[in-house]
Design a protein around this motif. Structure first.
Motif, PDB file in Angstrom:
ATOM      1  N   GLU A  27       3.419  44.892  33.876  1.00  0.00           N
ATOM      2  CA  GLU A  27       4.353  44.474  34.927  1.00  0.00           C
ATOM      3  C   GLU A  27       3.615  44.019  36.181  1.00  0.00           C
ATOM      4  OE1 GLU A  27       8.534  45.957  36.973  1.00  0.00           O
ATOM      5  OE2 GLU A  27       7.476  47.266  35.568  1.00  0.00           O
ATOM      6  N   ASP A  67      11.868  42.358  30.638  1.00  0.00           N
ATOM      7  CA  ASP A  67      12.329  43.617  30.043  1.00  0.00           C
ATOM      8  C   ASP A  67      12.146  43.617  28.531  1.00  0.00           C
ATOM      9  OD1 ASP A  67      12.987  44.537  32.530  1.00  0.00           O
ATOM     10  OD2 ASP A  67      15.137  44.139  32.351  1.00  0.00           O
ATOM     11  N   ILE A 121       8.449  44.260  27.842  1.00  0.00           N
ATOM     12  CA  ILE A 121       8.139  45.678  28.036  1.00  0.00           C
ATOM     13  C   ILE A 121       8.689  46.506  26.863  1.00  0.00           C
ATOM     14  CG2 ILE A 121       8.580  47.705  29.485  1.00  0.00           C
ATOM     15  CD1 ILE A 121       6.586  45.772  30.729  1.00  0.00           C
ATOM     16  N   LEU A 176       2.147  49.889  30.316  1.00  0.00           N
ATOM     17  CA  LEU A 176       3.398  49.252  30.743  1.00  0.00           C
ATOM     18  C   LEU A 176       3.340  48.850  32.211  1.00  0.00           C
ATOM     19  CD1 LEU A 176       5.998  51.536  28.905  1.00  0.00           C
ATOM     20  CD2 LEU A 176       5.034  49.357  28.143  1.00  0.00           C
ATOM     21  N   GLU A 177       2.765  49.732  33.033  1.00  0.00           N
ATOM     22  CA  GLU A 177       2.630  49.413  34.459  1.00  0.00           C
ATOM     23  C   GLU A 177       1.685  48.236  34.666  1.00  0.00           C
ATOM     24  OE1 GLU A 177       2.258  52.351  33.079  1.00  0.00           O
ATOM     25  OE2 GLU A 177       3.278  53.932  34.223  1.00  0.00           O
ATOM     26  N   LYS A 221       6.554  48.817  24.147  1.00  0.00           N
ATOM     27  CA  LYS A 221       6.834  50.238  23.922  1.00  0.00           C
ATOM     28  C   LYS A 221       6.796  50.589  22.438  1.00  0.00           C
ATOM     29  CE  LYS A 221       9.667  51.147  28.030  1.00  0.00           C
ATOM     30  NZ  LYS A 221      11.054  51.418  28.515  1.00  0.00           N
TER      31      LYS A 221
END
Length: 226
Positions: free
Chosen positions: A201, A175, A178, A197-198, A182
């Protein structure tokens, strides 16, 4: 004394993509971490490199760098302004000296940097400069070097050769990675681009699945002196 980490990245956001989940975890475990970013990150799309024309964009990017690095607790960010995607136009010695200067100041035990066979020429040269700046002589502080992958660079080179042998479980820090990414609003892409971002992950889940964990970051060990 806490062990020290130095991330040596060619471009802004490479540090996040490459190893921020792992470094965030190590900071939580008591390590002290620093980031060195070698390239200015904005002039490669222009016909000619004119930094003055990109000052506003570079200032925005520099602000993003600091916000992203603050999120995981990086103690200090060092910035150079080598030409974006044009490291091969610079004497290698100049890049080595820039790395050596920071290395000599903080005396890291561990370095995270680029994989030697990335598609991006700046990544290749950064790796070579790091290896040169950390020759394993008697008084060298760096005892461990790990190379990381960069989405939309490592996997875009052929034939594929990134074969990691060190895996860090980042279940408790994905987290933070990520959130840091951002902050790089000017660099983020939309899925299905890997540098999204996808994509970040999914890549962490992909490596996790291979070693029996939910999410991991994968590295190639370059050198580890124990």
């Amino acid at each position: 004394m806490n062990k020290k980490i130095l991330i040596v990245a060619a471009h802004p956001d490479d540090e996040v993509l490459g190893c921020f989940g792992t470094v965030a975890r190590l900071i939580k475990e008591g390590y002290e971490a620093y980031t060195l970013i070698l390239g200015e990150g904005k002039t490669s799309r222009d016909e000619k490199r004119v930094v003055e024309n990109k000052k506003d964009e570079i200032n925005i990017l520099n602000n993003e760098i600091r916000k992203a690095n603050d999120i995981i607790g990086i103690k200090k960010v060092f910035l150079e302004i080598f030409p974006d995607n044009r490291f091969d136009s610079v004497d290698l010695l100049d890049i080595i000296k820039a790395i050596s200067k920071v290395k000599d100041e903080i005396k890291p035990d561990i370095i995270f940097t680029h994989y030697e066979k990335d598609l991006n020429i700046d990544h290749q040269i950064t790796y070579k400069a790091v290896i040169t700046a950390t020759r394993p002589v008697e008084k060298e502080s760096v005892k461990e070097i790990y190379s990381f992958e960069i989405l939309s660079s490592t996997e875009w080179n052929y034939p594929l050769s990134f074969s990691p042998d060190i895996f860090f479980d980042i279940s408790n820090t994905i987290d933070l990675k990520i959130s840091a990414m951002k902050e790089y609003n000017s660099e983020l892409c939309q899925y299905p681009h890997p540098r999204s971002l996808e994509g970040i992950e999914l890549n962490a889940k992909y490596w996790g699945m291979r070693v029996g964990k939910k999410v991991v970051e994968a590295f190639k060990c370059v050198r580890a002196i124990k």
